[in-house]
Design an enzyme around this catalytic site. Structure first.
Site, mmCIF file in Angstrom:
data_model
loop_
_atom_site.group_PDB
_atom_site.id
_atom_site.type_symbol
_atom_site.label_atom_id
_atom_site.label_comp_id
_atom_site.label_asym_id
_atom_site.label_seq_id
_atom_site.Cartn_x
_atom_site.Cartn_y
_atom_site.Cartn_z
ATOM 1 N N TYR A 24 4.237 29.798 14.029
ATOM 2 C CA TYR A 24 2.918 29.722 14.669
ATOM 3 C C TYR A 24 2.976 30.350 16.072
ATOM 4 O O TYR A 24 2.101 31.156 16.439
ATOM 5 C CB TYR A 24 2.479 28.259 14.748
ATOM 6 N N GLY A 41 -12.893 31.678 10.908
ATOM 7 C CA GLY A 41 -12.493 30.292 11.142
ATOM 8 C C GLY A 41 -13.680 29.437 11.533
ATOM 9 O O GLY A 41 -13.574 28.532 12.371
HETATM 10 N N1 LIG Z 1 -6.273 22.822 17.720
HETATM 11 C C1 LIG Z 1 -5.499 23.234 18.710
HETATM 12 O O1 LIG Z 1 -4.836 22.443 19.405
HETATM 13 C C2 LIG Z 1 -5.412 24.708 19.020
HETATM 14 C C3 LIG Z 1 -4.713 25.096 20.182
HETATM 15 C C4 LIG Z 1 -4.602 26.439 20.479
HETATM 16 C C5 LIG Z 1 -5.179 27.377 19.636
HETATM 17 N N2 LIG Z 1 -5.836 26.987 18.508
HETATM 18 C C6 LIG Z 1 -6.402 28.029 17.639
HETATM 19 O O2 LIG Z 1 -7.780 27.784 17.437
HETATM 20 C C7 LIG Z 1 -8.206 28.428 16.241
HETATM 21 C C8 LIG Z 1 -9.077 27.472 15.449
HETATM 22 O O3 LIG Z 1 -8.281 26.384 15.009
HETATM 23 P P1 LIG Z 1 -8.790 24.871 14.949
HETATM 24 O O4 LIG Z 1 -7.926 24.107 15.869
HETATM 25 O O5 LIG Z 1 -10.254 24.813 15.075
HETATM 26 O O6 LIG Z 1 -8.285 24.484 13.464
HETATM 27 P P2 LIG Z 1 -9.050 24.187 12.103
HETATM 28 O O7 LIG Z 1 -10.003 23.062 12.264
HETATM 29 O O8 LIG Z 1 -7.965 24.032 11.075
HETATM 30 O O9 LIG Z 1 -9.860 25.532 11.799
HETATM 31 C C9 LIG Z 1 -9.176 26.682 11.328
HETATM 32 C C10 LIG Z 1 -10.161 27.645 10.703
HETATM 33 O O10 LIG Z 1 -9.421 28.785 10.207
HETATM 34 C C11 LIG Z 1 -9.747 28.990 8.841
HETATM 35 N N3 LIG Z 1 -8.604 29.475 8.075
HETATM 36 C C12 LIG Z 1 -7.373 28.897 7.937
HETATM 37 N N4 LIG Z 1 -6.631 29.603 7.069
HETATM 38 C C13 LIG Z 1 -7.405 30.645 6.642
HETATM 39 C C14 LIG Z 1 -7.203 31.696 5.715
HETATM 40 N N5 LIG Z 1 -6.080 31.826 4.991
HETATM 41 N N6 LIG Z 1 -8.213 32.587 5.520
HETATM 42 C C15 LIG Z 1 -9.393 32.475 6.185
HETATM 43 N N7 LIG Z 1 -9.640 31.479 7.069
HETATM 44 C C16 LIG Z 1 -8.663 30.574 7.282
HETATM 45 C C17 LIG Z 1 -10.160 27.611 8.313
HETATM 46 O O11 LIG Z 1 -10.954 27.790 7.149
HETATM 47 P P3 LIG Z 1 -11.124 26.618 6.019
HETATM 48 O O12 LIG Z 1 -11.250 25.313 6.764
HETATM 49 O O13 LIG Z 1 -12.405 27.024 5.319
HETATM 50 O O14 LIG Z 1 -9.925 26.666 5.163
HETATM 51 C C18 LIG Z 1 -10.921 27.053 9.507
HETATM 52 O O15 LIG Z 1 -12.248 27.519 9.503
HETATM 53 C C19 LIG Z 1 -6.918 28.850 15.522
HETATM 54 O O16 LIG Z 1 -6.718 30.246 15.721
HETATM 55 C C20 LIG Z 1 -5.834 28.069 16.229
HETATM 56 O O17 LIG Z 1 -4.585 28.722 16.174
HETATM 57 C C21 LIG Z 1 -5.981 25.667 18.187
#
Ligand SMILES: NC(=O)c1ccc[n+]([C@@H]2O[C@H](COP(=O)([O-])OP(=O)(O)OC[C@H]3O[C@@H](n4cnc5c(N)ncnc54)[C@H](OP(=O)(O)O)[C@@H]3O)[C@@H](O)[C@H]2O)c1
Length: 290
Positions: free
Chosen positions: A166, A13
């Site tokens: 989720y 990610g």
């Molecule tokens: N944002 C929040 O409020 C929040 C809160 C709690 C936890 N989280 C967790 O934080 C982590 C990072 O999320 P983020 O908020 O930074 O979101 P984000 O900007 O959407 O980043 C998600 C990352 O995961 C990758 N990804 C998604 N689907 C994938 C797949 N099928 N195969 C391989 N890679 C994949 C994406 O790759 P591409 O962009 O290259 O597709 C991107 O690099 C996640 O585990 C999320 O559940 C986020």
């Protein structure tokens, strides 16, 4: 090509949000970062820029975790290309509006957010042990407290909601981390911890959410004081990957103010054991590991 830097981190990610910032911060510490994502353009740009700007190195690896073959290929590439693996950071995650079943037959949110980390850890634990002391860390979420795991409906055929899928996957993240830590206990060489990065409306996590949810998140991102920044989430990831205090403790769920109690379901030994067994079955490995 082989890399001989002292610390090598596999970060999933890494092409967006928390992970993209964490990749740069890890490179700033001098680490070699194997940065994984789906978007090859963003991945290559990240690798070029972060390597040029920092003492460490970032190399991009493309993998779509919707297929288990891609997870296995990634593990094989990492074993072939790097001399060591000190940290395995599972940060990739998605939330999806439509119920989707992968080619491997699993519900997509569970497949990407939980089964991929389970399988990747299985495939790379040997490398982590060789580089010990080593760490596994998982970007979980406070939303895990709203998750439930019905093992008789893993494909969510009875009812589907993006939030429920989720939250379930994030409960699986926490339960998996605690079970892994338990199973590794006494091994002394690899620790496993997970964390809540905070609510971060500025990332792309909600890219496939319903229009109403996207609107809410856009508004939240514009209002100061709601949620936190991707920078702060990345800091927590880097802390778990590098801080000495997290190198000797295992099975932790870390929030804003340090380790805290996760939801009772995540610590329930029966649920953890069942999740481990079912996950092994779904990815086709012997459940009797590590
Ligand atoms: N944002 C929040 O409020 C929040 C809160 C709690 C936890 N989280 C967790 O934080 C982590 C990072 O999320 P983020 O908020 O930074 O979101 P984000 O900007 O959407 O980043 C998600 C990352 O995961 C990758 N990804 C998604 N689907 C994938 C797949 N099928 N195969 C391989 N890679 C994949 C994406 O790759 P591409 O962009 O290259 O597709 C991107 O690099 C996640 O585990 C999320 O559940 C986020």
């Amino acid at each position: 090509m082989n890399h001989e830097d002292t610390r090598t981190v596999l970060l999933t990610g890494a092409t967006s949000g928390i992970g993209a910032i964490a990749a740069r911060k890890l490179a700033a510490t001098g680490a070699t970062v194997a940065a994984v994502g789906r978007d090859a353009d963003r991945g290559r740009r990240l690798a070029e820029d972060a390597t040029a700007e920092n003492p460490g190195t970032v190399r991009f690896h493309r993998a779509d975790f919707a297929t288990q073959d891609a997870v296995r290929r990634l593990a094989a590439d990492v074993e072939a290309e790097y001399d060591r693996l000190d940290v395995l950071a599972h940060n990739a995650g998605l939330s999806t509006r439509e119920r989707t079943i992968t080619d491997d037959g699993a519900e997509l949110t569970l497949a990407v957010n939980h089964l991929a980390p389970y399988l990747l850890t299985h495939e790379l634990l040997g490398s982590l042990r060789d580089a010990a002391p080593a760490r596994v860390l998982v970007t979980a979420s406070g939303v895990h407290t709203r998750g439930t795991l019905a093992f008789d409906d893993l494909r969510l055929e009875r009812e589907y909601s993006a939030l429920a899928a989720y939250a379930r996957s994030k409960l699986a993240n926490v339960a998996f981390t605690i079970e892994l830590a338990d199973r590794l206990d006494g091994d002394g060489s690899v620790v496993a911890n997970c964390f809540h990065p905070g609510f971060i409306p500025s990332t792309d996590l909600f890219r496939d959410a319903a229009p109403r949810t996207r609107l809410f998140v856009r508004l939240a991102a514009a209002v100061p004081g709601i949620g936190t920044t991707a920078e702060a989430g990345a800091d927590r990831l880097v802390e778990l990957a590098t801080a000495p205090e997290y190198g000797s403790r295992s099975g932790l769920y870390v929030g804003d103010d340090g380790p805290r109690d996760p939801a009772p379901a995540a610590t329930d030994p029966e649920l953890r054991e069942e999740l481990w067994r079912v996950s092994a079955d779904l990815v086709g490995v012997d459940p009797d590991w590590p």
